[in-house]
Design an enzyme around this catalytic site. Structure first.
Site, PDB file in Angstrom:
ATOM      1  N   SER A  77       0.825  -1.213   0.000  1.00  0.00           N
ATOM      2  CA  SER A  77       0.000   0.000   0.000  1.00  0.00           C
ATOM      3  C   SER A  77       0.857   1.261   0.000  1.00  0.00           C
ATOM      4  CB  SER A  77      -0.906   0.024   1.233  1.00  0.00           C
ATOM      5  OG  SER A  77      -1.703  -1.128   1.297  1.00  0.00           O
TER       6      SER A  77
HETATM    7  N1  SAH Z   1      -0.123  -5.063   4.372  1.00  0.00           N
HETATM    8  C1  SAH Z   1       0.421  -5.390   3.068  1.00  0.00           C
HETATM    9  C2  SAH Z   1      -0.574  -5.045   1.978  1.00  0.00           C
HETATM   10  C3  SAH Z   1      -0.715  -6.171   1.044  1.00  0.00           C
HETATM   11  S1  SAH Z   1      -2.065  -6.067  -0.100  1.00  0.00           S
HETATM   12  C4  SAH Z   1       1.763  -4.708   2.863  1.00  0.00           C
HETATM   13  O1  SAH Z   1       2.126  -3.836   3.655  1.00  0.00           O
HETATM   14  O2  SAH Z   1       2.469  -5.067   1.916  1.00  0.00           O
HETATM   15  C5  SAH Z   1      -3.262  -7.129   0.680  1.00  0.00           C
HETATM   16  C6  SAH Z   1      -2.849  -8.539   0.975  1.00  0.00           C
HETATM   17  O3  SAH Z   1      -4.006  -9.238   1.457  1.00  0.00           O
HETATM   18  C7  SAH Z   1      -2.338  -9.336  -0.224  1.00  0.00           C
HETATM   19  O4  SAH Z   1      -1.075  -9.862   0.075  1.00  0.00           O
HETATM   20  C8  SAH Z   1      -3.383 -10.447  -0.385  1.00  0.00           C
HETATM   21  O5  SAH Z   1      -2.837 -11.666  -0.847  1.00  0.00           O
HETATM   22  C9  SAH Z   1      -3.936 -10.573   1.018  1.00  0.00           C
HETATM   23  N2  SAH Z   1      -5.260 -11.198   1.120  1.00  0.00           N
HETATM   24  C10 SAH Z   1      -6.309 -11.075   0.260  1.00  0.00           C
HETATM   25  N3  SAH Z   1      -7.363 -11.803   0.705  1.00  0.00           N
HETATM   26  C11 SAH Z   1      -6.967 -12.406   1.862  1.00  0.00           C
HETATM   27  C12 SAH Z   1      -7.603 -13.282   2.799  1.00  0.00           C
HETATM   28  N4  SAH Z   1      -8.877 -13.713   2.636  1.00  0.00           N
HETATM   29  N5  SAH Z   1      -6.893 -13.693   3.873  1.00  0.00           N
HETATM   30  C13 SAH Z   1      -5.607 -13.274   4.084  1.00  0.00           C
HETATM   31  N6  SAH Z   1      -4.965 -12.447   3.224  1.00  0.00           N
HETATM   32  C14 SAH Z   1      -5.622 -12.015   2.132  1.00  0.00           C
END
Ligand code: SAH
Length: 216
Positions: free
Chosen positions: A65
């Site tokens: 993000s």
């Molecule tokens: N906090 C992260 C943001 C990653 S984007 C950072 O700082 O890099 C959101 C993430 O949520 C992705 O890696 C995606 O694979 C994950 N995600 C999506 N659906 C999910 C679910 N049902 N359970 C766990 N993770 C999930």
């Protein structure tokens, strides 16, 4: 720290200033942004731009993000040192590191095996220790509940029921809700099964994928 130069530190200071200008007020959040080396979380081809306020691909079709989004969500948590935090969507682990830097004990869940494996190995190498789980964030981590704070870092169509029940009374949950754009939403647990909702601005996240797509 490995490959963290004065130049990187300088760029982080500038980023922290920019986030202040954009309205981030918490000194603890600003300090964490100034400390966590975001360039180490990105594919090397993006390193030059690691300290601009933009999102980046991190593999498996996911993104890290924007720093402003991370700071905004973190500020809404009103973290205190030693609090137990559940994070849904580990991704690159950048948000995880910000939480740890602020003194939280972090339990983080990721559904993409590739990202789970990579981040679980990487974070300890730069000094951040969390409890990593490969699983479905919609279910949370009932075994480790209740949590003081819960942060969801992917856009959700609904507030997962399981997560509400795993929040302790007095706790805060931050979740971006919506399809194409999301409204940043704060849920405060006032009493058992009693919640208060406050909505903030619009943000853009990758989707929190539903259980039925689990394994994809
Ligand atoms: N906090 C992260 C943001 C990653 S984007 C950072 O700082 O890099 C959101 C993430 O949520 C992705 O890696 C995606 O694979 C994950 N995600 C999506 N659906 C999910 C679910 N049902 N359970 C766990 N993770 C999930």
């Amino acid at each position: 720290m490995l490959n963290d130069t004065y130049r990187h530190k300088g760029l982080r200071k500038q980023l922290a200033l920019l986030l202040k200008e954009k309205g981030i007020e918490s000194a603890e959040v600003i300090k964490a942004i100034e400390t966590v080396p975001r360039h180490l979380f990105l594919n090397s081809s993006f390193v030059e731009r690691a300290y601009q306020d933009i999102a980046f691909p991190i593999g498996a079709g996911q993104t890290i993000s924007r720093p402003h989004t991370v700071a905004f969500q973190t500020e809404l948590l009103k973290l205190k040192k030693g609090e137990k935090v559940l994070e849904i969507g580990t991704g690159s682990g950048y948000q995880t590191s910000i939480l740890i830097e602020m003194g939280a004990k972090v339990y983080t869940v990721e559904r993409q095996k590739e990202l789970y494996d990579k981040t679980k190995l990487f974070l300890p190498t730069i000094g951040y220790n969390a409890k990593f789980f490969y699983g479905d964030g919609y279910k949370g981590l009932p075994v480790f509940a209740p949590f003081d704070k819960i942060i969801i870092t992917a856009g959700a169509p609904i507030i997962p029921e399981a997560l509400l029940s795993q929040l302790r009374v007095g706790g805060r949950l931050i979740i971006p809700i919506g399809d194409k754009v999301q409204v940043m939403t704060l849920i405060e647990k006032i009493a058992d099964k009693k919640f208060e909702k406050t909505e903030y601005g619009e943000f853009k996240f990758v989707p929190l994928l539903e259980d039925k797509e689990w394994g994809g």
